[in-house]
Design an enzyme around this catalytic site. Structure first.
Site, PDB file in Angstrom:
ATOM      1  N   LYS A   1     -11.182  -3.909  -2.342  1.00 33.04           N
ATOM      2  CA  LYS A   1     -11.948  -2.666  -2.430  1.00 33.04           C
ATOM      3  C   LYS A   1     -11.100  -1.509  -2.921  1.00 33.04           C
ATOM      4  O   LYS A   1     -11.581  -0.589  -3.539  1.00 33.04           O
ATOM      5  CB  LYS A   1     -12.481  -2.298  -1.036  1.00 33.04           C
ATOM      6  CG  LYS A   1     -13.717  -3.043  -0.664  1.00 33.04           C
ATOM      7  CD  LYS A   1     -14.145  -2.698   0.743  1.00 33.04           C
ATOM      8  CE  LYS A   1     -13.329  -3.483   1.731  1.00 33.04           C
ATOM      9  NZ  LYS A   1     -13.806  -3.481   3.083  1.00 33.04           N
TER      10      LYS A   1
ATOM     11  N   LYS B   1      -5.502 -10.115  -5.610  1.00 30.81           N
ATOM     12  CA  LYS B   1      -6.730 -10.433  -4.876  1.00 30.81           C
ATOM     13  C   LYS B   1      -7.813  -9.385  -5.150  1.00 30.81           C
ATOM     14  O   LYS B   1      -7.503  -8.217  -5.408  1.00 30.81           O
ATOM     15  CB  LYS B   1      -6.457 -10.555  -3.366  1.00 30.81           C
ATOM     16  CG  LYS B   1      -6.270  -9.246  -2.652  1.00 30.81           C
ATOM     17  CD  LYS B   1      -6.536  -9.390  -1.140  1.00 30.81           C
ATOM     18  CE  LYS B   1      -6.669  -7.991  -0.553  1.00 30.81           C
ATOM     19  NZ  LYS B   1      -7.578  -7.823   0.539  1.00 30.81           N
TER      20      LYS B   1
ATOM     21  N   LYS C   1       0.835  -1.213   0.000  1.00 26.53           N
ATOM     22  CA  LYS C   1       0.000   0.000   0.000  1.00 26.53           C
ATOM     23  C   LYS C   1       0.863   1.254   0.000  1.00 26.53           C
ATOM     24  O   LYS C   1       0.511   2.251  -0.632  1.00 26.53           O
ATOM     25  CB  LYS C   1      -0.968  -0.013   1.184  1.00 26.53           C
ATOM     26  CG  LYS C   1      -2.101  -1.029   1.016  1.00 26.53           C
ATOM     27  CD  LYS C   1      -3.266  -0.772   1.952  1.00 26.53           C
ATOM     28  CE  LYS C   1      -4.415  -1.747   1.658  1.00 26.53           C
ATOM     29  NZ  LYS C   1      -5.539  -1.609   2.579  1.00 26.53           N
TER      30      LYS C   1
HETATM   31  P1  ATP Z   1      -8.697  -3.464   1.157  1.00 25.36           P
HETATM   32  O1  ATP Z   1      -8.485  -4.191  -0.102  1.00 25.36           O
HETATM   33  O2  ATP Z   1      -9.194  -2.060   1.022  1.00 25.36           O
HETATM   34  O3  ATP Z   1      -7.553  -3.616   2.109  1.00 25.36           O
HETATM   35  P2  ATP Z   1     -10.305  -5.622   1.704  1.00 25.36           P
HETATM   36  O4  ATP Z   1     -11.098  -5.761   0.473  1.00 25.36           O
HETATM   37  O5  ATP Z   1      -9.122  -6.491   1.938  1.00 25.36           O
HETATM   38  O6  ATP Z   1      -9.892  -4.135   1.846  1.00 25.36           O
HETATM   39  P3  ATP Z   1     -11.145  -5.784   4.459  1.00 25.36           P
HETATM   40  O7  ATP Z   1     -12.243  -5.018   5.069  1.00 25.36           O
HETATM   41  O8  ATP Z   1      -9.788  -5.317   4.782  1.00 25.36           O
HETATM   42  O9  ATP Z   1     -11.335  -5.774   2.887  1.00 25.36           O
HETATM   43  O10 ATP Z   1     -11.309  -7.319   4.780  1.00 25.36           O
HETATM   44  C1  ATP Z   1     -12.391  -7.941   5.430  1.00 25.36           C
HETATM   45  C2  ATP Z   1     -12.190  -9.440   5.382  1.00 25.36           C
HETATM   46  O11 ATP Z   1     -12.285  -9.920   4.033  1.00 25.36           O
HETATM   47  C3  ATP Z   1     -10.804  -9.890   5.877  1.00 25.36           C
HETATM   48  O12 ATP Z   1     -10.949 -11.049   6.655  1.00 25.36           O
HETATM   49  C4  ATP Z   1     -10.052 -10.196   4.629  1.00 25.36           C
HETATM   50  O13 ATP Z   1      -9.030 -11.142   4.825  1.00 25.36           O
HETATM   51  C5  ATP Z   1     -11.156 -10.736   3.735  1.00 25.36           C
HETATM   52  N1  ATP Z   1     -10.841 -10.569   2.318  1.00 25.36           N
HETATM   53  C6  ATP Z   1     -10.548  -9.403   1.697  1.00 25.36           C
HETATM   54  N2  ATP Z   1     -10.326  -9.602   0.389  1.00 25.36           N
HETATM   55  C7  ATP Z   1     -10.480 -10.935   0.168  1.00 25.36           C
HETATM   56  C8  ATP Z   1     -10.382 -11.773  -0.995  1.00 25.36           C
HETATM   57  N3  ATP Z   1     -10.093 -11.265  -2.165  1.00 25.36           N
HETATM   58  N4  ATP Z   1     -10.630 -13.092  -0.857  1.00 25.36           N
HETATM   59  C9  ATP Z   1     -10.946 -13.614   0.349  1.00 25.36           C
HETATM   60  N5  ATP Z   1     -11.027 -12.896   1.489  1.00 25.36           N
HETATM   61  C10 ATP Z   1     -10.811 -11.569   1.405  1.00 25.36           C
END
Ligand code: ATP
Ligand code: LTN
Length: 331
Positions: free
Chosen positions: A196, A193, A108
């Site tokens: 968001k 992955k 990041k």
């Molecule tokens: P950002 O990408 O902005 O860091 P994020 O999409 O990873 O956010 P979070 O709110 O940080 O979302 O994560 C919430 C939960 O979703 C966490 O347990 C994280 O490990 C899981 N998660 C996030 N992205 C994935 C993915 N692509 N596949 C499976 N689990 C995910």
């Protein structure tokens, strides 16, 4: 059990398959706390009005996904002030070197340049450790990307306990096995992955996307140029990341192993159509329930207020224990 989700934008299919669906299952088996981590969302640039909106939306989505305030504690991180307070104590336990090794920080910070990255982004995993340790947490259900942060949390807790005496429970991560949805990839870039904060929407299925949007995104998912036929559709994340991602989504939603599901297909078109259908069917009731909560934000806020009050009871006890262990004068 404790877990958190950031209110940065709308939650997506990766969040659901990697985390939320397990949270719903686990609320009957454990004393579970689930948290919308708004303080974590401040680590990257964002609009203040959007943040409070996204916090309410995320909480509503969690309820729509099946979290039930009579079976778990659902609350907003900033509503329980001990999260920020314990973070400071843990920041005085963590080292620059170990935080510098966090891959999420490196990724990041590299995006916008380390020089202008927020101090909060660097300290992000320490706030996450405070979230977890405040509740004497045994288990933390997360997606695969959070593995390293969980290791750090364990290290900090162990170091603290050695230095200041037994204060914290050492937590364990609960991560779905490979093929179980713990790492859903971006449909347009299956080597990254689904996230968001990735920039482009085309590869992300948001939980509030309309069925036609989902169908279009899945149809356009990047696969590869192998010709149709026996063996074209197979579970092989290294060689065929796009196809494997679709198989993983289908397996997570329908049950079964992605390898076995692959055997039923000879071309990508049918696989995509079935994956899109499975996602749309799963989301239909969730979206209906979401719309009900969206019309009654007061009820969601009341649930969050009650959750914060119950969480505070636990957090304040742990925080007092930590304060006293580290030598702060009793109030
Ligand atoms: P950002 O990408 O902005 O860091 P994020 O999409 O990873 O956010 P979070 O709110 O940080 O979302 O994560 C919430 C939960 O979703 C966490 O347990 C994280 O490990 C899981 N998660 C996030 N992205 C994935 C993915 N692509 N596949 C499976 N689990 C995910
Ligand atoms: N960093 C996590 C969100 C998070 C979390 C937590 C998860 C914040 N605090 C405590 C589990 C336990 C992420 O998913 N990016």
């Amino acid at each position: 059990m404790f877990s958190g989700i950031q209110p940065t934008g709308t939650s997506h299919l990766g969040n659901y398959l990697g985390a939320l669906r397990w949270w719903v299952d686990f609320q009957d088996r454990y004393d579970a706390l689930y948290c919308v981590v708004d303080l974590h969302a401040l680590t990257i640039p964002g609009d203040p009005e959007e943040l409070s909106k996204a916090t309410l939306t995320t909480a509503s989505l969690l309820l729509a996904a099946g979290l039930d305030p009579s079976r778990c504690i659902l609350f907003v991180q900033s509503h329980v002030h001990q999260h920020a307070e314990l973070t400071w104590l843990l920041e005085c336990t963590a080292s620059m070197g170990e935080l510098n090794r966090m891959t999420q920080w490196k990724d990041k910070a590299a995006k916008g340049g380390e020089e202008s990255a927020r101090v909060g982004l660097f300290a992000y995993p320490v706030l996450m450790a405070a979230d977890i340790l405040l509740y004497d947490t045994d288990l933390v259900p997360v997606g695969d990307d959070q593995r390293q942060h969980l290791e750090l949390t364990r290290d900090l807790a162990q170091r603290w306990n050695t230095r200041y005496g037994d204060t914290f429970t050492i937590p364990n991560a609960v991560i779905a096995p490979a093929g179980g949805g713990a790492r859903i990839m971006d449909l347009q870039d299956p080597l990254r992955k689904m996230s968001k904060s990735s920039g482009s929407d085309a590869g992300i299925i948001y939980l509030l996307d309309d069925p036609d949007v989902i169908e279009r995104k899945v149809k356009r998912a990047v696969t590869d140029l192998d010709p149709p036929g026996p063996g074209a559709v197979r579970w092989d994340p290294d060689e065929k990341p796009g196809v494997s991602n679709l198989l993983e989504i289908l397996a997570a939603l329908r049950g079964g192993k992605p390898e076995e599901i692959a055997a039923g297909y000879e071309n990508y078109g049918k696989l995509k159509a079935d994956a899109a259908d499975a996602v749309i069917e799963m989301l239909r009731p969730l979206q209906e329930r979401y719309r009900e909560y969206a019309q009654d934000p007061g009820s969601v806020q009341a649930i969050l207020a009650d959750g914060a009050s119950r969480a505070s009871d636990i957090a304040s006890r742990t925080y007092e224990r930590a304060r006293s262990a580290i030598g702060l004068l009793p109030r």
